[in-house]
Scaffold this motif. Structure first.
Motif, mmCIF file in Angstrom:
data_model
loop_
_atom_site.group_PDB
_atom_site.id
_atom_site.type_symbol
_atom_site.label_atom_id
_atom_site.label_comp_id
_atom_site.label_asym_id
_atom_site.label_seq_id
_atom_site.Cartn_x
_atom_site.Cartn_y
_atom_site.Cartn_z
ATOM 1 N N SER A 16 73.210 31.692 48.431
ATOM 2 C CA SER A 16 72.598 32.815 49.040
ATOM 3 C C SER A 16 70.883 32.867 48.790
ATOM 4 N N GLN A 18 70.365 36.579 48.561
ATOM 5 C CA GLN A 18 70.302 37.826 48.359
ATOM 6 C C GLN A 18 69.104 38.455 48.092
ATOM 7 N N GLY A 19 68.285 39.339 48.508
ATOM 8 C CA GLY A 19 67.457 40.186 47.901
ATOM 9 C C GLY A 19 66.255 39.039 48.734
ATOM 10 N N TRP A 20 65.529 38.203 48.936
ATOM 11 C CA TRP A 20 64.851 37.858 48.580
ATOM 12 C C TRP A 20 64.165 38.401 50.569
ATOM 13 N N CYS A 21 62.968 37.988 50.607
ATOM 14 C CA CYS A 21 62.071 38.717 51.919
ATOM 15 C C CYS A 21 61.461 36.741 52.790
ATOM 16 N N GLU A 39 69.087 36.025 57.471
ATOM 17 C CA GLU A 39 69.513 37.700 57.486
ATOM 18 C C GLU A 39 71.326 37.714 56.841
ATOM 19 N N GLY A 42 71.428 37.972 53.359
ATOM 20 C CA GLY A 42 71.436 38.210 52.177
ATOM 21 C C GLY A 42 69.073 38.903 52.268
ATOM 22 N N ALA A 43 68.659 37.616 53.230
ATOM 23 C CA ALA A 43 67.493 37.911 53.311
ATOM 24 C C ALA A 43 66.726 38.495 54.135
ATOM 25 N N ARG A 44 65.423 39.758 53.615
ATOM 26 C CA ARG A 44 64.562 40.543 55.062
ATOM 27 C C ARG A 44 64.047 39.394 55.112
ATOM 28 N N ALA A 193 57.195 42.032 48.251
ATOM 29 C CA ALA A 193 59.030 41.328 47.647
ATOM 30 C C ALA A 193 58.939 40.131 46.793
ATOM 31 N N ARG A 196 60.538 37.283 45.138
ATOM 32 C CA ARG A 196 61.539 36.588 45.956
ATOM 33 C C ARG A 196 61.025 36.883 47.826
ATOM 34 N N ALA A 268 63.725 30.886 41.667
ATOM 35 C CA ALA A 268 64.790 31.900 40.230
ATOM 36 C C ALA A 268 65.515 31.012 39.349
#
Length: 269
Positions: A16, A18-21, A39, A42-44, A193, A196, A268
């Motif tokens: 995942s 998730q929460g990463w840009c 996306e 969960g990434a931007r 960000a 992340r 991470a």
């Protein structure tokens, strides 16, 4: 493989973003095939333009083609090379029956839209991939590489090493993009960000222009994970000051996405 399918496969493997840009640096307005997959995890996903393209003077392109003489094979290095070459008159009729090679499926699709059949590497969509194609090894005579100044020099070097005459036809030119206020706002959001935040790039020139455009943020950029297509490009990025660089081993969507997930996981940890 489409981005959605890649994202589903990755999710099923419990990976995942998730929460990463994730910001892709490259040509302004270019497609961002990985956006959907990123996306979906969960990434931007952001596109940061660092390269601008413009056509080379058509008269110069025609002059270079005339100087090349009879062409035994053509290599197009990007969809942009196809587009700008066509604007200068290099169409299916001009290409003739000589074999045509594309750097990857996107370039092959752009050629097909103009009625030109081509071959492209099945795996590595870069200079090494093209040079490894057995069909290219059967070519005798002059190989014309449709390119921009400074791009894909490895193709020229690889062909020359084989004793093959190769000539570059400069169909377009690259320059540093000019950031708008919106571009700078996107970059600021990307920096915000951290930790992340992750960068994607498949062009050394695009990375270099990012360093120039974001000179005031050099210290922040240096530690942001950067995923690139090859170890050669990774060495270039490290020379520019990036300390956390991962080579994906290819510029196809699967390789880049897998490397992005691994880079995020390592950061991470």
């Amino acid at each position: 493989m489409q981005g959605k399918a890649i994202g589903n496969d990755t999710a099923s493997a419990q990976r995942s973003l998730q929460g990463w840009c994730v910001a892709r640096v490259g040509v302004a307005g270019a497609p961002f095939p990985l956006r959907t997959a990123l996306e979906g995890l969960g990434a931007r996903a952001l596109a940061l333009p660092t390269l601008a393209l413009c056509a080379a003077p058509p008269a110069d392109v025609k002059s270079a083609l005339a100087a090349a003489g009879p062409v035994s094979a053509w290599i197009f290095v990007s969809p942009a090379a196809v587009r700008f070459a066509a604007q200068a008159g290099l169409d299916a009729a001009a290409v003739g029956r000589a074999p045509v090679f594309a750097i990857g499926p996107g370039t092959a699709a752009a050629l097909m839209q103009r009625g030109i059949n081509s071959l492209h590497p099945a795996a590595r969509h870069d200079a090494d991939g093209v040079l490894a194609m057995p069909e290219l090894g059967d070519v005798n005579g002059t190989v014309a590489i449709i390119n921009a100044p400074g791009g894909r020099t490895l193709l020229m070097e690889g062909l020359h090493a084989r004793g093959v005459r190769a000539t570059v036809i400069t169909a377009y030119q690259r320059s540093r993009a000019i950031w708008t206020r919106l571009d700078r706002e996107r970059f600021a959001a990307f920096l915000a960000a951290r930790p992340r935040a992750l960068l994607l790039a498949t062009s050394g020139t695009a990375i270099g222009h990012l360093v120039e455009l974001a000179a005031d943020a050099a210290a922040q950029l240096a530690d942001i994970p950067l995923v690139v297509g090859s170890e050669r490009l990774a060495q270039h990025a490290r020379a520019l000051g990036f300390r956390n660089v991962r080579a994906a081993g290819g510029v196809d969507a699967d390789a880049l996405l897998t490397a992005s997930i691994a880079a995020a996981s390592d950061s991470a940890a």
